[in-house]
Design an enzyme around this catalytic site. Structure first.
Site, PDB file in Angstrom:
ATOM      1  N   GLY A  18       0.853  -1.155  -0.001  1.00  0.00           N
ATOM      2  CA  GLY A  18       0.112   0.134  -0.294  1.00  0.00           C
ATOM      3  C   GLY A  18       0.737   1.199   0.355  1.00  0.00           C
ATOM      4  N   SER A  32      -3.548  -3.411  -0.572  1.00  0.00           N
ATOM      5  CA  SER A  32      -2.695  -3.945  -0.054  1.00  0.00           C
ATOM      6  C   SER A  32      -2.892  -5.306   0.129  1.00  0.00           C
ATOM      7  CB  SER A  32      -1.959  -3.302   1.288  1.00  0.00           C
ATOM      8  OG  SER A  32      -0.988  -3.968   1.741  1.00  0.00           O
ATOM      9  N   HIS A  82      -1.696  -7.658   2.583  1.00  0.00           N
ATOM     10  CA  HIS A  82      -1.431  -8.045   3.945  1.00  0.00           C
ATOM     11  C   HIS A  82      -2.842  -7.703   4.677  1.00  0.00           C
ATOM     12  CE1 HIS A  82       0.194  -4.883   6.362  1.00  0.00           C
ATOM     13  NE2 HIS A  82       0.596  -4.319   5.298  1.00  0.00           N
ATOM     14  N   ASN A  84      -7.758   3.775   9.001  1.00  0.00           N
ATOM     15  CA  ASN A  84      -6.995   2.641   9.676  1.00  0.00           C
ATOM     16  C   ASN A  84      -7.082   2.560  11.218  1.00  0.00           C
ATOM     17  OD1 ASN A  84      -5.373   4.804   8.703  1.00  0.00           O
ATOM     18  ND2 ASN A  84      -3.604   3.842   9.656  1.00  0.00           N
ATOM     19  N   CYS A 141       1.889   1.258  12.306  1.00  0.00           N
ATOM     20  CA  CYS A 141       3.170   1.776  11.801  1.00  0.00           C
ATOM     21  C   CYS A 141       3.741   2.824  13.021  1.00  0.00           C
ATOM     22  CB  CYS A 141       3.148   2.601  10.524  1.00  0.00           C
ATOM     23  SG  CYS A 141       1.824   1.933   9.471  1.00  0.00           S
ATOM     24  N   GLN A 154      -7.442  -0.512   3.758  1.00  0.00           N
ATOM     25  CA  GLN A 154      -8.319  -1.102   4.977  1.00  0.00           C
ATOM     26  C   GLN A 154      -9.775  -1.669   4.444  1.00  0.00           C
ATOM     27  OE1 GLN A 154      -7.428  -1.556   8.239  1.00  0.00           O
ATOM     28  NE2 GLN A 154      -5.387  -0.827   7.970  1.00  0.00           N
TER      29      GLN A 154
END
Ligand SMILES: Cc1ncc(COP(=O)(O)O)c(C=O)c1O
Length: 373
Positions: free
Chosen positions: A50, A182, A184, A132, A308, A162
């Site tokens: 992402g 993304s 994952h 997120n 993050c 998300q």
């Protein structure tokens, strides 16, 4: 993924049989992901995730169109760091002018405020599909329409990292020019993602080299990760309608239990349309770091803010944008998944109630109640 790690480990750019097997895996994955997203396969560029997709969208549009259309960018205050840090850096270097549009107290960005920020020299608007940290789903379709009504040449990007597998993503209905996803976040492998760019939306590549991905993203493709991404996206999308209802019900049950049992606790963005799998709890008077640590010891894995930034001692920019004071209130974020059970949620609620009670002990239990020395 395994066949492409073990047997068909060729390079998709190689002309021989093993290479052609790898090429057809990448092409097949592109077809499958395009079906999930409702776009044409050639509109998808595979990336390392992402973050790269967001960077390619923002930098790629600015570099391709900035000189012609203007260098003004409009982003919301609740974007992921992959967008916010990128535009901040472009602004600091004098490469772009940036307007950051605030959100409302419920975590939603008013499409009218996005449109009001659009100028004649605006080249790109970026508004995420779902946040997120608090899960608020944004009115991207309306914002895109209003932004284009102000400036028909403006391009619209949405970070849907998300949203994939949690809420419907229909590119035709969303009417954005660019969209990031993304792997994952939908049970695929880490290090794989994609950028959708509407056919005819030209971008400057950010990685130059062998010209893979139609010249948009050079570098030998991560075949296994790409195959895993497409497969995961298909599976999660198939299960989405049922899982969304199930997870939202579990999430609502946990929130009701925690609000009843834990003092000074609120639910962030509760009045917004939210992702079904996410709960952001606000605990007034508690420290997020201590709560996260206490819950970890208690076997409940939560984050404060985004994963993050939770390692750093930085306050959540989303909380700040919503008008909360991170020094006075802790935000803890819980994510549910397809395997989360009702028993686990009941147990989690109990442990959260206990942890909040301990975190707030000096306040809810006055010192006088402790034995005097
Ligand atoms: C909304 C959003 N955008 C972008 C990213 C970055 O994606 P990736 O980890 O694949 O680089 C994340 C990751 O958490 C995210 O939540």
């Amino acid at each position: 993924m395994l066949p492409f790690l073990v047997e068909h480990w060729g390079n998709p750019s190689s002309p021989h049989g093993r290479g052609r097997n790898a090429r057809s895996a990448v092409d097949g994955a592109r077809d499958r992901l395009a079906t999930v997203l409702g776009c044409m396969p050639r509109e998808l560029t595979f990336t390392s995730g992402g973050t790269e997709a967001d960077n390619l969208a923002v930098r790629g549009v600015l570099q391709r169109w900035g000189a012609e259309r203007g260098r003004h960018l409009v982003v919301s205050a609740i974007e992921h760091e992959a967008v916010l840090t990128t535009v901040a850096q472009l602004g600091e270097r004098g490469e772009a002018g940036v307007t950051v549009v605030p959100c409302e107290a419920d975590g939603c960005v008013d499409p009218e405020r996005i449109a009001a920020a659009v100028r004649d020299d605006t080249v790109l608007v970026s508004l995420m599909l779902a946040n997120n940290e608090v899960g608020a789903v944004q009115d991207v379709h309306v914002a895109a329409g209003l932004a284009r009504a102000r400036n028909p040449r403006v391009l619209v990007h949405s970070d849907a990292v998300q949203a994939l597998g949690k809420v419907p993503i229909d590119l035709a209905a969303l009417d954005v020019d660019l969209l990031s996803v993304s792997a994952h976040k939908c049970y695929g492998p880490k290090g794989s993602g994609a950028l959708y760019a509407r056919w005819g939306t030209h971008l400057t590549a950010q990685l130059d080299g062998g010209g893979q991905e139609r010249g948009r993203r050079s570098g030998t493709e991560n075949v296994a990760a790409i195959a895993g991404f497409a497969c995961a996206a298909e599976l999660v999308e198939r299960e989405r309608p049922e899982q969304a209802v199930r997870q939202a019900a579990l999430r609502d049950g946990l929130e009701t239990a925690v609000l009843e049992g834990a003092p000074h606790t609120r639910v962030a963005a509760r009045s917004a349309v939210r992702l079904p799998n996410l709960s952001a709890l606000l605990v007034d008077g508690a420290s997020a770091d201590s709560l996260v640590a206490a819950l970890d010891v208690a076997g409940v894995e939560v984050s404060s803010g985004s994963a993050c930034s939770s390692g750093a001692a930085q306050p959540s920019h989303v909380m700040v944008a919503m008008g909360e004071d991170p020094r006075a209130t802790a935000l803890i974020r819980l994510s549910l998944g397809r395997d989360t059970s009702a028993d686990e949620m009941r147990e989690a609620a109990e442990r959260i109630i206990t942890a909040v009670g301990v975190a707030l002990a000096p306040r809810s239990a006055p010192a006088a109640t402790f034995p005097r020395r």
